[in-house]
Motif scaffolding. Structure first.
Motif, mmCIF file in Angstrom:
data_model
loop_
_atom_site.group_PDB
_atom_site.id
_atom_site.type_symbol
_atom_site.label_atom_id
_atom_site.label_comp_id
_atom_site.label_asym_id
_atom_site.label_seq_id
_atom_site.Cartn_x
_atom_site.Cartn_y
_atom_site.Cartn_z
ATOM 1 N N LEU A 205 0.829 -1.213 0.000
ATOM 2 C CA LEU A 205 0.000 0.000 0.000
ATOM 3 C C LEU A 205 0.855 1.251 0.000
ATOM 4 C CD1 LEU A 205 -2.648 -1.298 2.554
ATOM 5 C CD2 LEU A 205 -2.800 -1.286 0.058
ATOM 6 N N GLY A 206 1.845 1.269 -0.903
ATOM 7 C CA GLY A 206 2.690 2.449 -1.052
ATOM 8 C C GLY A 206 2.042 3.459 -1.988
ATOM 9 N N LEU A 207 2.876 4.242 -2.657
ATOM 10 C CA LEU A 207 2.349 5.271 -3.566
ATOM 11 C C LEU A 207 1.366 4.676 -4.576
ATOM 12 C CD1 LEU A 207 2.395 8.085 -5.012
ATOM 13 C CD2 LEU A 207 4.316 7.191 -6.349
ATOM 14 N N ILE A 208 1.799 3.613 -5.273
ATOM 15 C CA ILE A 208 0.959 3.083 -6.351
ATOM 16 C C ILE A 208 -0.170 2.209 -5.788
ATOM 17 C CG2 ILE A 208 0.918 1.726 -8.476
ATOM 18 C CD1 ILE A 208 2.379 4.415 -8.746
ATOM 19 N N VAL B 278 4.226 -4.083 -5.070
ATOM 20 C CA VAL B 278 5.482 -3.983 -4.317
ATOM 21 C C VAL B 278 6.634 -3.853 -5.310
ATOM 22 C CG1 VAL B 278 4.615 -5.328 -2.372
ATOM 23 C CG2 VAL B 278 5.752 -6.509 -4.271
ATOM 24 N N PRO B 279 7.804 -3.397 -4.847
ATOM 25 C CA PRO B 279 8.952 -3.325 -5.767
ATOM 26 C C PRO B 279 9.367 -4.719 -6.235
ATOM 27 C CG PRO B 279 9.358 -2.077 -3.736
ATOM 28 C CD PRO B 279 8.112 -2.864 -3.521
ATOM 29 N N VAL C 268 1.787 -3.907 -10.928
ATOM 30 C CA VAL C 268 1.939 -2.520 -11.393
ATOM 31 C C VAL C 268 3.418 -2.203 -11.639
ATOM 32 C CG1 VAL C 268 -0.105 -1.709 -10.146
ATOM 33 C CG2 VAL C 268 2.111 -1.634 -9.004
ATOM 34 N N ALA D 76 2.091 6.419 -14.170
ATOM 35 C CA ALA D 76 1.851 7.633 -13.378
ATOM 36 C C ALA D 76 2.622 7.469 -12.086
ATOM 37 C CB ALA D 76 0.364 7.780 -13.072
ATOM 38 N N GLY D 77 3.006 8.559 -11.499
ATOM 39 C CA GLY D 77 3.731 8.443 -10.233
ATOM 40 C C GLY D 77 4.252 9.789 -9.799
ATOM 41 N N ALA E 294 10.663 -7.652 -4.093
ATOM 42 C CA ALA E 294 9.750 -8.267 -3.123
ATOM 43 C C ALA E 294 8.782 -9.255 -3.774
ATOM 44 C CB ALA E 294 8.962 -7.176 -2.384
ATOM 45 N N ASN F 278 -0.410 -4.675 3.857
ATOM 46 C CA ASN F 278 0.886 -4.000 3.852
ATOM 47 C C ASN F 278 1.718 -4.558 4.989
ATOM 48 O OD1 ASN F 278 2.175 -1.584 2.385
ATOM 49 N ND2 ASN F 278 2.761 -1.315 4.524
ATOM 50 N N ARG F 279 3.025 -4.711 4.737
ATOM 51 C CA ARG F 279 3.822 -5.379 5.794
ATOM 52 C C ARG F 279 4.096 -4.452 6.971
ATOM 53 N NH1 ARG F 279 10.155 -5.504 3.779
ATOM 54 N NH2 ARG F 279 10.047 -3.328 3.172
ATOM 55 N N SER G 200 7.040 8.276 -1.793
ATOM 56 C CA SER G 200 6.709 6.881 -1.512
ATOM 57 C C SER G 200 5.763 6.773 -0.330
ATOM 58 C CB SER G 200 7.984 6.106 -1.149
ATOM 59 O OG SER G 200 8.886 6.146 -2.200
ATOM 60 N N GLY G 201 5.159 5.584 -0.196
ATOM 61 C CA GLY G 201 4.376 5.279 1.000
ATOM 62 C C GLY G 201 2.907 5.634 0.876
ATOM 63 N N PRO H 54 0.726 1.095 -14.618
ATOM 64 C CA PRO H 54 0.195 2.456 -14.734
ATOM 65 C C PRO H 54 1.353 3.435 -14.878
ATOM 66 C CG PRO H 54 0.037 1.651 -12.450
ATOM 67 C CD PRO H 54 0.649 0.544 -13.258
ATOM 68 N N SER I 268 7.183 -1.572 -12.864
ATOM 69 C CA SER I 268 7.641 -0.747 -13.984
ATOM 70 C C SER I 268 8.346 -1.538 -15.078
ATOM 71 C CB SER I 268 8.588 0.338 -13.470
ATOM 72 O OG SER I 268 8.028 0.966 -12.339
HETATM 73 P P1 NAD Z 1 6.387 2.550 -2.386
HETATM 74 O O1 NAD Z 1 7.752 2.500 -1.759
HETATM 75 O O2 NAD Z 1 5.577 3.756 -2.200
HETATM 76 O O3 NAD Z 1 5.571 1.285 -1.912
HETATM 77 C C1 NAD Z 1 6.121 -0.009 -1.919
HETATM 78 C C2 NAD Z 1 5.257 -0.924 -1.108
HETATM 79 O O4 NAD Z 1 5.841 -2.233 -1.137
HETATM 80 C C3 NAD Z 1 5.158 -0.531 0.363
HETATM 81 O O5 NAD Z 1 3.835 -0.742 0.752
HETATM 82 C C4 NAD Z 1 6.097 -1.514 1.058
HETATM 83 O O6 NAD Z 1 5.692 -1.785 2.383
HETATM 84 C C5 NAD Z 1 5.924 -2.733 0.202
HETATM 85 N N1 NAD Z 1 7.071 -3.666 0.281
HETATM 86 C C6 NAD Z 1 8.354 -3.411 -0.031
HETATM 87 N N2 NAD Z 1 9.109 -4.524 0.176
HETATM 88 C C7 NAD Z 1 8.238 -5.473 0.618
HETATM 89 C C8 NAD Z 1 8.393 -6.831 0.998
HETATM 90 N N3 NAD Z 1 9.590 -7.426 0.971
HETATM 91 N N4 NAD Z 1 7.278 -7.521 1.396
HETATM 92 C C9 NAD Z 1 6.073 -6.939 1.419
HETATM 93 N N5 NAD Z 1 5.875 -5.651 1.068
HETATM 94 C C10 NAD Z 1 6.939 -4.934 0.674
HETATM 95 O O7 NAD Z 1 6.650 2.234 -3.940
HETATM 96 P P2 NAD Z 1 5.689 2.473 -5.187
HETATM 97 O O8 NAD Z 1 6.140 3.708 -5.893
HETATM 98 O O9 NAD Z 1 4.281 2.338 -4.797
HETATM 99 O O10 NAD Z 1 6.155 1.233 -6.097
HETATM 100 C C11 NAD Z 1 5.476 0.012 -6.067
HETATM 101 C C12 NAD Z 1 5.552 -0.591 -7.447
HETATM 102 O O11 NAD Z 1 4.961 0.313 -8.375
HETATM 103 C C13 NAD Z 1 6.974 -0.856 -7.935
HETATM 104 O O12 NAD Z 1 7.015 -2.106 -8.544
HETATM 105 C C14 NAD Z 1 7.200 0.221 -8.958
HETATM 106 O O13 NAD Z 1 8.056 -0.238 -9.991
HETATM 107 C C15 NAD Z 1 5.813 0.469 -9.494
HETATM 108 N N6 NAD Z 1 5.567 1.799 -10.043
HETATM 109 C C16 NAD Z 1 6.066 2.903 -9.434
HETATM 110 C C17 NAD Z 1 5.807 4.155 -9.977
HETATM 111 C C18 NAD Z 1 6.328 5.410 -9.331
HETATM 112 O O14 NAD Z 1 6.335 6.464 -9.952
HETATM 113 N N7 NAD Z 1 6.750 5.352 -8.097
HETATM 114 C C19 NAD Z 1 5.013 4.269 -11.137
HETATM 115 C C20 NAD Z 1 4.475 3.115 -11.692
HETATM 116 C C21 NAD Z 1 4.764 1.875 -11.142
#
Ligand code: NAD
Length: 314
Positions: free
Chosen positions: A6-9, A66-67, A90, A117-118, A70, A28-29, A122-123, A115, A92
């Motif tokens: 439940l981070g940014l995306i 998640v990234p 989602v 967008a971003g 993970a 969310n962990r 984070s978070g 998606p 990248s």
């Molecule tokens: P974020 O850091 O905001 O959120 C990441 C989430 O993953 C958090 O909720 C974190 O607790 C969780 N997480 C991380 N490691 C974990 C693990 N080992 N076990 C369980 N949960 C874990 O990052 P975000 O920007 O939301 O990115 C998430 C995904 O979205 C990534 O794959 C990224 O490539 C993709 N994405 C990001 C963007 C951007 O602009 N930030 C845009 C499109 C897609």
């Protein structure tokens, strides 16, 4: 639907899906993000097993948010607890995720998503329900893709008010290297060069801010997407280095940067006037529907409302 991460995306997907009237729960962990999401009125847990049992019991669409590093941990749990749920992500990069999902034997129910967008933040707190409005959302049309799952994932993107771009994973990765991963490396380069000269920071204005905006992204996230797309990023990087090398040589020998500047300007003008035709004629599930959509996406086409599906009334 069930959002894992439940981070940014993931946080934005959860908010946007709920705003569209969908039933959505998540995991969310970190307990801090779970508490923050609960405080905002969302149905979330810090127990992965609980979320997955619930997903399996309701045949929920699972969204991996998640990234990249993970993913294996989560896929391992999904294989145990919810292997029959439709699954999307989602992330990248798309080719590396596809290989990972295949290794866990979950390909049948998987349709990759991205998606476009971003923000650099984070978070949970960084997310918002409007993040995807008007944004392209890639939904993959690889050979294995199931029409029913594809339709579910496409509907999620449309509910989040994105426009859907159908693409094969390898073609997505080549395009993403050019428009996202290479810009990240160039932004880091520009920031690093300016960082050596304090006066440069003092003078920095629009060009520096715009050109280095994405260098503010958490380094781990940038590394995860660039390194997972090395196969497509390397040729793009080589092309960039070659263009810059030619420009350096031309500047040194003839005092001109005309070739690069004119090519770059012309390409940027083409981008500004780029038309995005709407894809409306493909019937999902008919013979060659994936190839048809891949070709339409390759040509710049986008889906703005649900496509008809073979055997359904829509
Ligand atoms: P974020 O850091 O905001 O959120 C990441 C989430 O993953 C958090 O909720 C974190 O607790 C969780 N997480 C991380 N490691 C974990 C693990 N080992 N076990 C369980 N949960 C874990 O990052 P975000 O920007 O939301 O990115 C998430 C995904 O979205 C990534 O794959 C990224 O490539 C993709 N994405 C990001 C963007 C951007 O602009 N930030 C845009 C499109 C897609």
């Amino acid at each position: 639907m069930c959002v894992l991460g439940l981070g940014l995306i993931g946080g934005s997907v959860m908010r946007a899906a709920a705003a569209a009237g969908r039933e959505v729960f998540g995991y969310n962990r970190s307990i801090e993000a779970v508490q923050a999401a609960r405080f905002d009125g969302f149905d979330v847990t810090e127990h992965l097993g609980e979320a997955l049992d619930r997903a399996a019991g309701s045949d929920a669409l699972i969204v991996l948010a998640v990234p990249m590093p993970a993913l294996p941990i989560l896929l391992g749990h999904i294989r145990e607890a919810a292997p029959d749920c439709p699954l999307t992500d989602v992330t990248s990069v798309k080719g590396a995720v596809l290989r990972e999902v295949e290794q866990f034997g979950l390909l049948d129910r998987f349709v990759g998503g991205h998606p476009m967008a971003g923000t650099a933040h984070s978070g949970w707190a960084a997310g918002n329900a409007g993040l995807f409005i008007g944004a392209p959302w890639v939904v993959s049309v690889d050979d294995h893709v199931d029409a029913q799952v594809w339709t579910l994932v496409t509907q999620l993107a449309l509910d989040c008010q994105a426009v859907v771009v159908p693409a094969r994973s390898d073609e997505h990765d080549a395009a993403a290297a050019a428009i996202s991963h290479l810009p990240h490396l160039f932004a880091e380069t520009l920031a690093d060069i300016a960082g050596e000269v304090p006066l440069a920071f003092a003078l920095a204005a629009g060009s520096f801010r715009d050109g280095t905006r994405v260098a503010a992204t958490a380094p781990d996230l940038v590394r995860a997407m660039c390194e997972a797309n090395a196969g497509q990023l390397l040729p793009a990087l080589e092309q960039g280095i070659e263009l810059l090398t030619r420009t350096r040589d031309a500047l040194a020998s003839s005092g001109s940067v005309a070739e690069l500047v004119e090519k770059g300007h012309a390409a940027r003008m083409r981008y500004d006037s780029f038309s995005r035709p709407e894809i409306i004629t493909t019937v999902v599930g008919t013979e060659n529907w994936r190839d048809e959509l891949a070709a339409a996406g390759r040509a710049g086409g986008m889906i703005r409302s649900a496509l008809p599906v073979l055997g359904s009334q829509r």
